[in-house]
Design a protein around this motif. Structure first.
Motif, short mmCIF file in Angstrom:
data_model
loop_
_atom_site.label_atom_id
_atom_site.label_comp_id
_atom_site.label_asym_id
_atom_site.label_seq_id
_atom_site.Cartn_x
_atom_site.Cartn_y
_atom_site.Cartn_z
N THR A 24 0.94 -1.58 0.17
CA THR A 24 0.52 0.05 -0.02
C THR A 24 0.97 1.60 0.08
OG1 THR A 24 -0.20 -0.01 2.52
CG2 THR A 24 -1.61 -1.28 1.85
N ALA A 25 0.42 2.47 -0.01
CA ALA A 25 1.30 3.32 -0.83
C ALA A 25 1.45 3.74 1.47
CB ALA A 25 0.16 4.67 -0.35
N HIS A 26 0.46 3.59 1.87
CA HIS A 26 1.14 3.62 3.39
C HIS A 26 2.37 3.34 3.72
CE1 HIS A 26 0.93 4.04 8.16
NE2 HIS A 26 0.79 2.89 8.24
N TYR A 27 2.46 1.52 3.75
CA TYR A 27 3.66 0.88 3.74
C TYR A 27 5.20 1.83 3.06
CZ TYR A 27 7.61 -3.04 2.58
OH TYR A 27 8.54 -3.92 3.01
N CYS A 56 4.40 -0.78 -8.51
CA CYS A 56 5.08 0.47 -9.29
C CYS A 56 4.65 1.54 -9.17
CB CYS A 56 5.82 -0.21 -11.12
SG CYS A 56 7.26 -1.65 -10.39
N GLN A 57 2.97 1.56 -9.74
CA GLN A 57 1.86 2.29 -9.59
C GLN A 57 2.35 3.42 -8.08
OE1 GLN A 57 -0.96 0.63 -11.32
NE2 GLN A 57 -0.12 0.76 -13.48
N THR A 58 2.03 2.48 -7.24
CA THR A 58 2.00 3.46 -5.88
C THR A 58 2.92 3.93 -5.75
OG1 THR A 58 0.77 0.87 -5.20
CG2 THR A 58 1.41 2.62 -3.68
N ALA A 59 4.17 2.94 -5.76
CA ALA A 59 5.59 3.70 -5.30
C ALA A 59 5.76 4.69 -5.85
CB ALA A 59 6.62 2.75 -5.73
N ALA A 60 5.92 4.93 -7.51
CA ALA A 60 5.39 6.12 -8.50
C ALA A 60 4.55 7.51 -7.78
CB ALA A 60 4.99 6.35 -9.87
N ARG A 61 3.74 6.86 -7.76
CA ARG A 61 2.56 7.83 -6.91
C ARG A 61 3.04 8.24 -5.21
NH1 ARG A 61 -1.88 4.58 -7.35
NH2 ARG A 61 -1.69 3.70 -5.07
N VAL A 62 3.52 7.56 -4.75
CA VAL A 62 4.27 8.21 -3.00
C VAL A 62 4.84 9.05 -3.52
CG1 VAL A 62 4.98 7.32 -1.01
CG2 VAL A 62 3.09 6.41 -1.43
N ASN A 63 6.28 8.12 -4.45
CA ASN A 63 7.10 9.04 -4.89
C ASN A 63 7.28 10.31 -5.07
OD1 ASN A 63 10.28 9.70 -4.57
ND2 ASN A 63 9.63 9.15 -7.31
N ALA A 64 6.39 10.64 -6.49
CA ALA A 64 5.35 11.72 -6.45
C ALA A 64 5.36 12.44 -5.92
CB ALA A 64 4.78 11.70 -7.47
N GLU A 66 5.60 13.07 -2.54
CA GLU A 66 7.01 13.10 -1.26
C GLU A 66 7.19 14.66 -2.25
OE1 GLU A 66 9.04 10.00 -0.31
OE2 GLU A 66 7.23 9.18 1.16
N ALA A 67 7.20 14.47 -3.62
CA ALA A 67 8.59 15.55 -4.09
C ALA A 67 7.94 16.25 -3.61
CB ALA A 67 8.52 14.94 -5.80
N LEU A 68 6.44 16.86 -4.21
CA LEU A 68 5.52 17.49 -4.34
C LEU A 68 5.27 18.54 -2.90
CD1 LEU A 68 3.38 19.90 -6.28
CD2 LEU A 68 1.38 17.84 -5.70
N PHE A 69 5.10 17.46 -1.34
CA PHE A 69 4.44 18.14 -0.46
C PHE A 69 6.20 17.90 0.28
CE2 PHE A 69 0.30 16.71 -2.15
CZ PHE A 69 0.01 17.24 -1.95
N GLY A 70 7.08 17.54 0.15
CA GLY A 70 8.33 17.62 1.01
C GLY A 70 8.41 16.79 1.69
N GLY A 71 7.65 15.73 1.34
CA GLY A 71 7.72 14.64 2.22
C GLY A 71 6.79 14.32 3.89
N GLY A 72 5.85 15.28 4.27
CA GLY A 72 5.27 15.64 4.24
C GLY A 72 3.97 14.86 4.30
N THR A 73 3.21 14.34 5.48
CA THR A 73 2.01 13.98 5.39
C THR A 73 1.12 14.39 5.80
OG1 THR A 73 0.62 11.27 6.17
CG2 THR A 73 2.59 12.56 7.41
N ASN A 74 -0.35 14.14 5.12
CA ASN A 74 -1.85 14.52 5.90
C ASN A 74 -2.54 13.33 6.98
OD1 ASN A 74 -2.99 12.98 3.87
ND2 ASN A 74 -4.02 14.99 3.16
N ASN A 75 -1.91 12.45 7.40
CA ASN A 75 -2.49 10.91 7.37
C ASN A 75 -2.26 11.62 8.98
OD1 ASN A 75 -3.11 8.02 8.94
ND2 ASN A 75 -1.68 7.43 6.65
N PRO A 76 -3.79 11.33 10.22
CA PRO A 76 -3.30 11.20 11.66
C PRO A 76 -2.32 10.92 11.94
CG PRO A 76 -5.49 10.78 10.69
CD PRO A 76 -4.49 10.97 8.97
N ASN A 77 -2.81 9.47 11.36
CA ASN A 77 -1.82 7.97 12.39
C ASN A 77 0.05 8.34 12.14
OD1 ASN A 77 -4.34 7.26 12.56
ND2 ASN A 77 -4.03 6.03 10.82
#
Length: 80
Positions: A24-27, A56-64, A66-77
């Motif tokens: 998953t993206a969370h992983y 590959c699609q999930t990893a690319a989406r997460v990487n993009a 992180e590049a856009l938001f500077g690695g931050g997250t809006n996941n409250p967990n």
């Protein structure tokens, strides 16, 4: 007979190696080394299918993201 049995076991062992779990993206957000490893593997691969393609699609989406938001997250967990 023994050679055929050994060859059959080798084929089964190699067939089992291709069953990659879907992550998953969370992983990938919480396992940065796995994210980088997956991106490198996807870059080298000629053709992908099944879970390998999904990863590959999930990893690319997460990487993009992180590049856009500077690695931050809006996941409250994951927030402090």
């Amino acid at each position: 007979m023994k050679a055929k049995m050994l060859l059959g076991l080798a084929v089964l062992a190699l067939a089992g190696c291709s069953n990659q779990p879907a992550y998953t993206a969370h992983y990938y957000e919480t396992h940065k080394v796995a994210l980088q490893r997956e991106l490198a593997r996807c870059k080298k691969a000629d053709t992908l299918s099944g879970n390998a393609k999904k990863n590959c699609q999930t990893a690319a989406r997460v990487n993009a993201a992180e590049a856009l938001f500077g690695g931050g997250t809006n996941n409250p967990n994951l927030l402090p």
